[in-house]
Enzyme design. Structure first.
Site, mmCIF file in Angstrom:
data_model
loop_
_atom_site.group_PDB
_atom_site.id
_atom_site.type_symbol
_atom_site.label_atom_id
_atom_site.label_comp_id
_atom_site.label_asym_id
_atom_site.label_seq_id
_atom_site.Cartn_x
_atom_site.Cartn_y
_atom_site.Cartn_z
ATOM 1 N N GLY A 1 9.347 4.593 -7.967
ATOM 2 C CA GLY A 1 8.175 4.006 -7.326
ATOM 3 C C GLY A 1 8.396 3.700 -5.860
ATOM 4 O O GLY A 1 7.934 2.681 -5.352
ATOM 5 N N ALA A 2 9.072 4.618 -5.154
ATOM 6 C CA ALA A 2 9.531 4.324 -3.792
ATOM 7 C C ALA A 2 8.602 4.821 -2.701
ATOM 8 O O ALA A 2 8.965 4.783 -1.536
ATOM 9 C CB ALA A 2 10.934 4.929 -3.588
ATOM 10 N N THR B 1 5.688 3.474 -1.938
ATOM 11 C CA THR B 1 4.869 2.397 -1.394
ATOM 12 C C THR B 1 5.463 1.048 -1.763
ATOM 13 O O THR B 1 6.345 0.950 -2.626
ATOM 14 C CB THR B 1 3.414 2.501 -1.927
ATOM 15 N N TYR C 1 1.459 -7.362 -19.874
ATOM 16 C CA TYR C 1 2.340 -7.358 -18.694
ATOM 17 C C TYR C 1 3.529 -8.294 -18.925
ATOM 18 O O TYR C 1 4.673 -7.948 -18.624
ATOM 19 C CB TYR C 1 1.560 -7.788 -17.448
#
Length: 325
Positions: free
Chosen positions: A23-24, A26, A197
């Protein structure tokens, strides 16, 4: 420890280290990858959207060149220093699809005989009820099961490397309506965005603690967790309507920038004083913001029996077993 106000200035030289950050493209992941690259690491941006990943890689590479990082690498290479190549590359990875996780792991294994850092950063939060390609509830499947599988498939690239680390990003959300619902892991009977979550972020911590227990006899790789506090990123875009207004009003007043939110992960990944099983987060009251320190997780996260049961269930769901007993 490296002092009370630990910042990116405390990051040691990362030349010769290979770091994979999920997930790099943003937010927190981008800032984590950026700072590792600026300190000399070879960084892989493992992302779902390759086009966005390429743009992020270009931004990091251009900043590194402007700061003279590339020139320092070249000079070190001329002097004959080992492991100074550096650089930023992009790897396609969709954590919500186990086929993609396996394909990405195969590519990464082929490209990198050794891995120093695996940073399990990517995640989704408060999404409407959806499932992954494999039928898992999206938040549990992406945040926990996808990273569980990726870690297991890459672990033999980390184990031979002294000082290697697996850093998994959790959240203060692991305390909110959080439990591992073994009777309905995929939330098929009823669904709560917040509860799902909380389960996923609790699972991240339980995975870290159980992984550390299994890694300890090997003495080379450690597992550490971190959380960013309240950071100004795109992660909260799926906040439920009932919470959206207060979040919209309060976030600009109390949220910290992504650069600060990434510091707990960076400290967990690079501080020489870190030990396995620690959990880093912002040090101010409430852990909302501040410089990174060791923080405590909920009593539920330390339930060893639940950790072990979650591990077994995760192996069964993903079909991935680990090279550690």
């Amino acid at each position: 420890m490296s002092g009370d106000n630990w910042t990116e200035q405390h990051i040691p030289d990362q030349r010769g280290r290979v770091a994979i950050v999920t997930g790099a493209n943003t937010g927190l992941g981008f800032q984590t990858a950026r700072m590792l690259a600026l300190h000399g690491a070879t960084v892989v941006l493992a992302v779902r959207d390759v086009e966005k990943g390429e743009r992020a890689a270009t931004r990091i590479t251009e900043e590194a060149a402007a700061r003279g990082v590339a020139a320092r690498h070249r000079a070190a290479a001329v002097r004959g220093e080992a492991g100074v190549a550096g650089g930023v590359t992009v790897q396609a990875l969709d954590l919500a699809c186990l086929d993609s996780v396996r394909s990405a792991a195969a590519d990464l294994r082929a490209a990198h005989p050794r891995i120093d850092l695996l940073i399990n950063n990517a995640g989704v939060m408060y999404t409407p009820r959806r499932t992954t390609a494999d039928g898992f509830e999206l938040q549990f499947g992406t945040n926990h099961l996808g990273h569980f599988a990726l870690t297991g498939l890459l672990l033999d690239r980390l184990l031979p490397v002294p000082g290697s680390r697996v850093v998994t990003v959790s959240s203060t959300g692991h305390r909110i309506r959080a439990a591992i619902h073994f009777d309905d892991l995929q939330w098929e009977r009823s669904y709560s965005r917040v509860g799902a979550y909380g389960q996923a972020k609790l699972a991240n911590l339980m995975f870290t603690y159980e992984l550390q227990r299994r890694l300890a006899p090997h003495g080379t790789t450690i597992a550490v967790a971190a959380h960013p506090g309240l950071s100004d990123t795109e992660l909260a875009r799926n906040t439920p309507a009932a919470l959206r207004l207060p979040v919209t009003w309060l976030a600009p007043l109390i949220a910290q920038k992504a650069e600060m939110g990434a510091l707990p992960t960076l400290r967990a990944a690079t501080d020489p004083a870190v030990t396995g099983g620690q959990y880093y987060g912002p040090g101010n009251r409430g852990e909302v913001r501040g410089y990174p320190k060791v923080v405590a997780s909920s009593p539920a996260s330390h339930d060893r029996a639940v950790q072990q049961r979650l591990w077994t269930v995760s192996e069964e769901l993903t079909g991935v077993t680990f090279a550690v007993a």
